[in-house]
Design a protein around this motif. Structure first.
Motif, PDB file in Angstrom:
ATOM      1  N   THR A   1      65.125 122.727  44.870  1.00  0.00           N
ATOM      2  CA  THR A   1      66.123 123.323  44.056  1.00  0.00           C
ATOM      3  C   THR A   1      65.543 124.614  43.909  1.00  0.00           C
ATOM      4  N   PRO A   2      64.280 125.308  44.121  1.00  0.00           N
ATOM      5  CA  PRO A   2      64.350 126.743  43.824  1.00  0.00           C
ATOM      6  C   PRO A   2      65.076 127.887  45.200  1.00  0.00           C
ATOM      7  N   SER A   3      65.311 127.340  46.219  1.00  0.00           N
ATOM      8  CA  SER A   3      66.537 128.130  47.080  1.00  0.00           C
ATOM      9  C   SER A   3      67.454 127.849  46.654  1.00  0.00           C
ATOM     10  N   ARG A   4      67.839 126.825  45.584  1.00  0.00           N
ATOM     11  CA  ARG A   4      69.602 126.719  45.122  1.00  0.00           C
ATOM     12  C   ARG A   4      69.647 127.731  44.202  1.00  0.00           C
ATOM     13  N   PHE A   5      68.562 128.181  43.278  1.00  0.00           N
ATOM     14  CA  PHE A   5      68.939 129.207  42.425  1.00  0.00           C
ATOM     15  C   PHE A   5      68.268 130.372  43.006  1.00  0.00           C
ATOM     16  N   GLY A   6      68.068 130.748  44.103  1.00  0.00           N
ATOM     17  CA  GLY A   6      67.371 132.314  44.592  1.00  0.00           C
ATOM     18  C   GLY A   6      66.088 132.556  44.031  1.00  0.00           C
ATOM     19  N   VAL A   7      65.249 131.281  44.062  1.00  0.00           N
ATOM     20  CA  VAL A   7      63.391 131.953  43.438  1.00  0.00           C
ATOM     21  C   VAL A   7      62.863 132.912  44.700  1.00  0.00           C
ATOM     22  N   ARG A   8      62.694 133.903  44.226  1.00  0.00           N
ATOM     23  CA  ARG A   8      62.257 134.420  45.207  1.00  0.00           C
ATOM     24  C   ARG A   8      60.667 134.869  44.686  1.00  0.00           C
ATOM     25  N   GLY A   9      59.665 134.854  43.862  1.00  0.00           N
ATOM     26  CA  GLY A   9      58.518 134.930  43.478  1.00  0.00           C
ATOM     27  C   GLY A   9      58.577 133.972  42.450  1.00  0.00           C
ATOM     28  N   ILE A  10      57.142 133.404  42.411  1.00  0.00           N
ATOM     29  CA  ILE A  10      56.466 132.643  41.197  1.00  0.00           C
ATOM     30  C   ILE A  10      55.302 133.179  40.872  1.00  0.00           C
ATOM     31  N   PRO A  11      55.278 132.545  39.214  1.00  0.00           N
ATOM     32  CA  PRO A  11      56.309 131.619  37.759  1.00  0.00           C
ATOM     33  C   PRO A  11      57.566 132.500  38.040  1.00  0.00           C
ATOM     34  N   THR A  12      58.603 131.448  38.136  1.00  0.00           N
ATOM     35  CA  THR A  12      59.843 131.705  37.920  1.00  0.00           C
ATOM     36  C   THR A  12      59.934 130.803  36.587  1.00  0.00           C
ATOM     37  N   MET A  13      60.619 131.399  35.846  1.00  0.00           N
ATOM     38  CA  MET A  13      61.298 129.989  34.678  1.00  0.00           C
ATOM     39  C   MET A  13      62.299 130.811  34.319  1.00  0.00           C
ATOM     40  N   MET A  14      63.127 130.052  34.220  1.00  0.00           N
ATOM     41  CA  MET A  14      64.531 129.511  33.778  1.00  0.00           C
ATOM     42  C   MET A  14      65.031 128.863  32.498  1.00  0.00           C
TER      43      MET A  14
ATOM     44  N   PRO B   1      68.361 122.679  25.481  1.00  0.00           N
ATOM     45  CA  PRO B   1      67.945 123.570  25.900  1.00  0.00           C
ATOM     46  C   PRO B   1      66.350 122.917  27.157  1.00  0.00           C
ATOM     47  N   VAL B   2      66.135 123.336  28.511  1.00  0.00           N
ATOM     48  CA  VAL B   2      65.630 123.208  29.325  1.00  0.00           C
ATOM     49  C   VAL B   2      65.220 124.286  29.901  1.00  0.00           C
ATOM     50  N   LEU B   3      63.320 123.973  29.794  1.00  0.00           N
ATOM     51  CA  LEU B   3      63.159 125.702  30.245  1.00  0.00           C
ATOM     52  C   LEU B   3      62.011 125.435  31.333  1.00  0.00           C
ATOM     53  N   VAL B   4      62.656 125.625  33.029  1.00  0.00           N
ATOM     54  CA  VAL B   4      62.009 125.197  34.229  1.00  0.00           C
ATOM     55  C   VAL B   4      61.237 126.317  34.695  1.00  0.00           C
ATOM     56  N   ASP B   5      59.822 126.109  34.812  1.00  0.00           N
ATOM     57  CA  ASP B   5      58.483 126.530  35.303  1.00  0.00           C
ATOM     58  C   ASP B   5      59.090 126.330  36.903  1.00  0.00           C
ATOM     59  N   PHE B   6      58.574 127.641  37.414  1.00  0.00           N
ATOM     60  CA  PHE B   6      59.067 126.889  39.482  1.00  0.00           C
ATOM     61  C   PHE B   6      57.914 127.779  39.620  1.00  0.00           C
ATOM     62  N   TRP B   7      57.071 126.267  40.502  1.00  0.00           N
ATOM     63  CA  TRP B   7      55.833 126.773  40.476  1.00  0.00           C
ATOM     64  C   TRP B   7      54.704 126.239  41.554  1.00  0.00           C
TER      65      TRP B   7
ATOM     66  N   ILE C   1      58.497 122.576  38.011  1.00  0.00           N
ATOM     67  CA  ILE C   1      58.482 121.948  39.704  1.00  0.00           C
ATOM     68  C   ILE C   1      58.394 121.907  40.741  1.00  0.00           C
ATOM     69  N   ASN C   2      57.435 122.512  41.599  1.00  0.00           N
ATOM     70  CA  ASN C   2      56.163 121.814  42.739  1.00  0.00           C
ATOM     71  C   ASN C   2      57.656 123.117  43.547  1.00  0.00           C
ATOM     72  N   ILE C   3      57.027 124.217  43.967  1.00  0.00           N
ATOM     73  CA  ILE C   3      58.569 124.840  44.727  1.00  0.00           C
ATOM     74  C   ILE C   3      57.708 124.328  46.057  1.00  0.00           C
ATOM     75  N   GLU C   4      56.740 123.788  46.602  1.00  0.00           N
ATOM     76  CA  GLU C   4      56.493 123.118  47.742  1.00  0.00           C
ATOM     77  C   GLU C   4      56.361 121.844  48.087  1.00  0.00           C
ATOM     78  N   ASP C   5      56.360 121.317  47.026  1.00  0.00           N
ATOM     79  CA  ASP C   5      56.595 119.375  46.901  1.00  0.00           C
ATOM     80  C   ASP C   5      58.407 119.165  46.809  1.00  0.00           C
ATOM     81  N   SER C   6      59.110 120.728  46.191  1.00  0.00           N
ATOM     82  CA  SER C   6      60.799 119.980  45.840  1.00  0.00           C
ATOM     83  C   SER C   6      61.224 121.511  46.809  1.00  0.00           C
ATOM     84  N   PRO C   7      61.729 121.975  47.332  1.00  0.00           N
ATOM     85  CA  PRO C   7      61.590 123.330  48.062  1.00  0.00           C
ATOM     86  C   PRO C   7      63.579 123.489  47.708  1.00  0.00           C
TER      87      PRO C   7
END
Length: 108
Positions: free
Chosen positions: A65-78, A21-27, A57-63
Motif C-alpha cells: 500500500t505505501p508503495s502504491r501511494f508513493g510514500v517516501r517518508g514517515i509518518p505520512t498521513m493521507m 472519510p479516512v485518515l491513514v497514518d503510514f508508520w 498501516i505499518n509500512i513494514e508489515d504491509s509494504p
C-alpha cells in the motif's frame, strides 16, 4: 473509538470502500515521530469518531500500500474520501495543526 489497524489486504475494504472519510497514518515501529503522533491520532479518533475513521498501516508489515501511494517518508498521513486520496501531509505535527488540516478538508 480507537484507531483502526489496517493491512494491505484490508486497505480496500477499510479505506477505499469506507462511507466516511479516512485518515491513514503510514508508520513503522522504529520511527520516533510516528510514536510522537500516535497519541494525538488516538485523541482525534476519540473526538471525531463519527466524522472520520483514523487508520494506521505499518509500512513494514504491509509494504504494498505505501508503495502504491508513493510514500517516501514517515509518518505520512493521507486523507481518503469516496475511495480517492484527497490530501497528504508528511511528518509529525501538533494536534492543532492536524485539526487545522482536517478543517481545511471539511472534516473537523
Amino acid at each position: 473509538m480507537a484507531t483502526h489497524k489496517i493491512t494491505d489486504e484490508s486497505f480496500e475494504a477499510d479505506v477505499l470502500k469506507s462511507d466516511t472519510p479516512v485518515l491513514v497514518d503510514f508508520w513503522a515501529e522504529w520511527c520516533g515521530p510516528c510514536k510522537q503522533i500516535a497519541p494525538i491520532l488516538e485523541e482525534l479518533a476519540e473526538g471525531l469518531g463519527d466524522k472520520i475513521k483514523i487508520a494506521k498501516i505499518n509500512i513494514e508489515d504491509s509494504p504494498m500500500t505505501p508503495s502504491r501511494f508513493g510514500v517516501r517518508g514517515i509518518p505520512t498521513m493521507m486523507l481518503f474520501k469516496n475511495g480517492q486520496m484527497t490530501s497528504m501531509k508528511v511528518g509529525a505535527m501538533p494536534k492543532a495543526k492536524l485539526l487545522e488540516w482536517l478543517g481545511e478538508n471539511q472534516i473537523a
